[in-house]
Each structure stands twice: as structure tokens, then as C-alpha cells.
Design an enzyme around this catalytic site. Sequence first.
Site, PDB file in Angstrom:
ATOM      1  N   ASN A 136       0.823  -1.218   0.000  1.00 51.62           N
ATOM      2  CA  ASN A 136       0.000   0.000   0.000  1.00 51.62           C
ATOM      3  C   ASN A 136       0.858   1.271   0.000  1.00 51.62           C
ATOM      4  OD1 ASN A 136       1.020   0.121   2.573  1.00 51.62           O
ATOM      5  ND2 ASN A 136      -0.954   0.022   3.622  1.00 51.62           N
ATOM      6  N   HIS A 138       3.337   1.981   2.173  1.00 50.13           N
ATOM      7  CA  HIS A 138       3.845   2.445   3.471  1.00 50.13           C
ATOM      8  C   HIS A 138       5.366   2.320   3.543  1.00 50.13           C
ATOM      9  CE1 HIS A 138       3.308  -1.717   5.715  1.00 50.13           C
ATOM     10  NE2 HIS A 138       4.452  -1.666   5.077  1.00 50.13           N
ATOM     11  N   GLU A 143       1.257   4.310   7.410  1.00 50.93           N
ATOM     12  CA  GLU A 143       0.258   3.867   6.448  1.00 50.93           C
ATOM     13  C   GLU A 143      -0.271   5.052   5.629  1.00 50.93           C
ATOM     14  OE1 GLU A 143       0.241   0.822   6.175  1.00 50.93           O
ATOM     15  OE2 GLU A 143      -0.044  -0.303   8.025  1.00 50.93           O
TER      16      GLU A 143
END
Length: 250
Positions: A136, A138, A143
Site C-alpha cells: 500500500n 507504506h 500507512e
Amino acid sequence: MRWIEVDNYEQMSEQAAAVVINLVKEKPEAVIGLATGGTPAGTYKRLVDDYKQNTTSYENIKTVNLDEYVGLEKNSDQSYTYYMDQHLFDHINLKRENIHLPKAETPPYEQDAKDYEQLIEDLGGVDLQVLGIGENGHIGFNEPGTPFSSKTGVVELDPSTREANARYFENKDDVPTHAISMGISTIMKSKKIILLASGAKKAPILYNLFKTDVTEDIPASILKEHPDVTIIADSEALALLKEKEGSVNR
Ligand code: PGA
């Protein structure tokens, strides 16, 4: 941001280890930022092999890890402390007092995080930070949506991150919900950064990272504003980018 394509995981690990070893030789008292996960394990194996063969000395090297799960005991075999001992620290001549990970074992976690930020500053900052990248986007456990100004703190893991890391735990529900992670601004203060990526699972995020403007939706995109970042990625991880863009060179 410089992109280097290598054939496979072994070559990625070899190149990353070479960057670390060069720094250790050039600056024997360097502060090195380390990452955990599947990606850097091969790099650590090469550092251990090199230590045995060439006796590269880590006597005055200091290390600071990116993150640690909240609430796990340090000797739990899922903790990042345990991971680092197994993969690297037990096998080279780093001094125990020069090894640092966020405490994160028992409260007060927020205070631990603040202390860790201060510790990095007191060490004079990170000379070289090794990073992986989440599917994602990160970096550390920062995050999507994390402010770029974030400092070391207690962070909540994205459900997709807990899913991705479930393979290391007996049960999916055992994956901790929180971690202490270096913040994005903390990572950005590192003098030099290498980001490693291997395998087809990382192909979509590397393509998105290549194409995107700097946005908090993709935490790694901030690295485009850092003066010395090298991405070392293998062919599988770069497959989509090359299919769509032809090359990793702009
Ligand atoms: P991985 O994790 O190396 O296990 O793929 C990377 C990350 O989540 O940063």
C-alpha cells in the site's frame, strides 16, 4: 530518486549489502537505519557472510530500526527485536549497547516513541536508512494518510498490512494492531536512503510510486523530495512499470 533494476532477489540483496558495507568501511561509527520483513533478510545474510569472510567490523556502528510491534514481548519470535537478532545482530560484532529498536513492550508507548525520536537525534541522525515498501506504499509502518510531518509515534496498522504480515503469525488475529514506527519526517532526515523491492506483489505499488505526484495517499512518494534515494528493485517488482512505461529511466 534513482531507480536501479536488478534481475532477482539475490542481486537486490547483493547490491544493498554492498551499499551498507561501503558505508561501514568509509564511516566506521555510522548510524544505520534498518528494516525488517521478507525483503531485507537476504541483505542481512550477505552482511553476515561478508563479516565472516572479510571481517568487516561493526564495532563502532550504531543501528536504529524503523519499527517494532506494540505489546509483543521482546523474546517473542514475532518481535522485530527477535528478527534482527536472528538475521543479523547475533552474527556480527555490533555492540549490544549500540543496537536500538523502539521499546514498545509495555506502556507508556507514547513516551517510548518520543524517547526513540530523541535518541535518533542524539545519535546525530541516520547516515543510511534501509527501507522496504508495503503493497500500500507504506514506509516503516506509516500507512497511507499519515501526515508527512509525522515523528516517531504509536501507529495503527492498516488492515491490509496486518493481512500481509499474517503469514508470520500462527493466527491472523495474532498480528498486533499497533506499532511504534519512525515517523515520515524522521525517515526523511536520513542522509541517504535505499529502498528495496522484490517480487510481483510489489509491481503495482512501484508503478504507482513511479507515476504519482507526492501525496500522503502513497507515503513512499515523499521520497521523491529527498536528495539521495536509490530504489533497488528486481525485474518482477518492476514488471508493470516497464510494461507501461518501457523503462525505469525518465
Ligand atoms: P516485506 O515488507 O519486506 O515483508 O514485503 C515490506 C514492508 O511492509 O515495508
